[in-house]
Design a protein around this motif. Structure first.
Motif, PDB file in Angstrom:
ATOM      1  N   GLN A  44      -0.522  33.305 -13.856  1.00  0.00           N
ATOM      2  CA  GLN A  44      -1.475  33.464 -14.954  1.00  0.00           C
ATOM      3  C   GLN A  44      -2.686  32.535 -14.830  1.00  0.00           C
ATOM      4  O   GLN A  44      -3.735  32.820 -15.398  1.00  0.00           O
ATOM      5  N   ILE A  45      -2.537  31.441 -14.105  1.00  0.00           N
ATOM      6  CA  ILE A  45      -3.654  30.496 -13.977  1.00  0.00           C
ATOM      7  C   ILE A  45      -4.312  30.544 -12.603  1.00  0.00           C
ATOM      8  O   ILE A  45      -5.357  29.928 -12.391  1.00  0.00           O
ATOM      9  N   ARG A  98      -8.254  30.514 -11.762  1.00  0.00           N
ATOM     10  CA  ARG A  98      -9.051  30.053 -12.899  1.00  0.00           C
ATOM     11  C   ARG A  98      -9.560  28.643 -12.624  1.00  0.00           C
ATOM     12  O   ARG A  98      -8.848  27.825 -12.045  1.00  0.00           O
ATOM     13  N   LEU A 137     -10.174  24.809 -13.197  1.00  0.00           N
ATOM     14  CA  LEU A 137      -9.456  23.773 -13.938  1.00  0.00           C
ATOM     15  C   LEU A 137     -10.484  23.050 -14.790  1.00  0.00           C
ATOM     16  O   LEU A 137     -11.197  22.152 -14.315  1.00  0.00           O
ATOM     17  N   ASP A 138     -10.586  23.471 -16.056  1.00  0.00           N
ATOM     18  CA  ASP A 138     -11.621  22.964 -16.947  1.00  0.00           C
ATOM     19  C   ASP A 138     -11.142  23.011 -18.406  1.00  0.00           C
ATOM     20  O   ASP A 138      -9.985  23.358 -18.670  1.00  0.00           O
ATOM     21  N   LEU A 152      -9.547  26.299 -19.617  1.00  0.00           N
ATOM     22  CA  LEU A 152      -8.157  26.478 -19.210  1.00  0.00           C
ATOM     23  C   LEU A 152      -7.244  25.617 -20.085  1.00  0.00           C
ATOM     24  O   LEU A 152      -6.178  26.065 -20.507  1.00  0.00           O
ATOM     25  N   ASP A 153      -7.660  24.406 -20.380  1.00  0.00           N
ATOM     26  CA  ASP A 153      -6.906  23.511 -21.254  1.00  0.00           C
ATOM     27  C   ASP A 153      -6.669  24.198 -22.607  1.00  0.00           C
ATOM     28  O   ASP A 153      -5.537  24.257 -23.098  1.00  0.00           O
ATOM     29  N   TRP A 177      -6.862  27.436 -23.342  1.00  0.00           N
ATOM     30  CA  TRP A 177      -6.051  28.636 -23.182  1.00  0.00           C
ATOM     31  C   TRP A 177      -4.573  28.291 -23.021  1.00  0.00           C
ATOM     32  O   TRP A 177      -3.709  28.915 -23.656  1.00  0.00           O
ATOM     33  N   LEU A 178      -4.262  27.316 -22.160  1.00  0.00           N
ATOM     34  CA  LEU A 178      -2.862  26.927 -21.967  1.00  0.00           C
ATOM     35  C   LEU A 178      -2.231  26.475 -23.276  1.00  0.00           C
ATOM     36  O   LEU A 178      -1.093  26.848 -23.582  1.00  0.00           O
ATOM     37  N   ILE A 229      -3.046  19.844 -13.572  1.00  0.00           N
ATOM     38  CA  ILE A 229      -2.638  20.445 -14.843  1.00  0.00           C
ATOM     39  C   ILE A 229      -1.333  19.778 -15.242  1.00  0.00           C
ATOM     40  O   ILE A 229      -0.369  19.775 -14.470  1.00  0.00           O
ATOM     41  N   VAL A 241      -5.611  19.370 -18.918  1.00  0.00           N
ATOM     42  CA  VAL A 241      -6.176  19.802 -17.642  1.00  0.00           C
ATOM     43  C   VAL A 241      -7.259  18.823 -17.202  1.00  0.00           C
ATOM     44  O   VAL A 241      -8.162  18.498 -17.983  1.00  0.00           O
TER      45      VAL A 241
END
Length: 162
Positions: free
Chosen positions: A23-24, A27, A29-30, A33-34, A36-37, A109, A131
Motif C-alpha cells: 500500500q505504501i 509513495r 516518504l513525506d 504519507l504520515d 495517510w498511515l 517509517i 514518517v
C-alpha cells in the motif's frame, strides 16, 4: 537437506507487512504519507492492533528484539526484499531513553506501539505512525514509558553517526 522455517507467527507477521508495504510502495516518504498511515492504519485500527499483537508475540517467542545494547533491545526481522517492496523491517524495545543518532538516506517509517499500559512517545509522537523523509536524521527517543517501535527502511538503508 534441511531447511530453516520461520515460526508461524513470524510468517503471519511477514504477510501483514507485505500487505502494508504494498500500500505504501512508490509513495513519497513525506507528511502526506504520515497523515495517510495514521488515518488508515493508526492506533486503534485493525492493522495497528494486528502488528502490535504480532510484535508482542515475537518478543515473547524470542525472534523479535533478540539483541541488546545500550539499554535497547533490537533486531532486524527481515532484510529488504521484493516481497516487502524493498523495505527492511527492524523492531526495537525502548524505555525512557535516546538511541544512537543516525541518518535515513531513503527515509524511515516508524510504527510506535506503547506497551505495559504506558503513554510512551517516540520523538514526541504518541501511538501510531511517524514518517521521516529521505536525508533526515535523529536520535530516536522514547519518553514517558516503554514502547516497541517498528522501523521500515527503504532498501534497508540507515547510517549511524560516529
Amino acid at each position: 537437506m534441511t531447511t530453516t522455517t520461520r515460526p508461524a507467527s513470524q510468517e503471519a507477521f511477514h504477510a501483514l507487512l507485505a500487505d502494508l508495504t504494498a500500500q505504501i510502495d512508490g509513495r513519497p516518504l513525506d507528511a502526506a504519507l504520515d497523515r495517510w498511515l495514521n488515518a488508515a492504519h493508526g492506533a486503534g485500527s485493525a492493522t495497528y492492533e494486528q502488528l502490535r499483537s504480532a510484535c508482542l508475540a515475537g518478543v515473547a517467542e524470542g525472534w523479535l528484539c533478540e539483541r541488546e545494547g545500550g539499554g535497547i533491545k533490537y533486531g532486524r526481522v527481515f532484510k529488504a526484499e521484493d516481497a516487502l517492496h524493498r523495505f527492511s523491517v527492524d523492531v526495537v524495545d525502548m524505555q525512557d531513553l535516546a538511541g544512537p543518532h543516525h541518518t535515513h538516506p531513503n527515509g524511515e517509517i516508524d510504527l510506535i506501539m506503547p506497551i505495559e499500559g504506558s503513554s510512551a512517545t517516540f520523538d514526541g509522537r504518541p501511538a501510531g505512525w511517524c514518517v521521516y523523509g529521505p536525508g533526515t536524521a535523529h536520535r530516536p527517543t522514547v519518553a514517558q514509558g516503554r514502547a516497541l517501535v517498528l522501523y521500515l527502511l527503504p532498501e534497508g538503508q540507515i547510517q549511524f553517526s560516529k
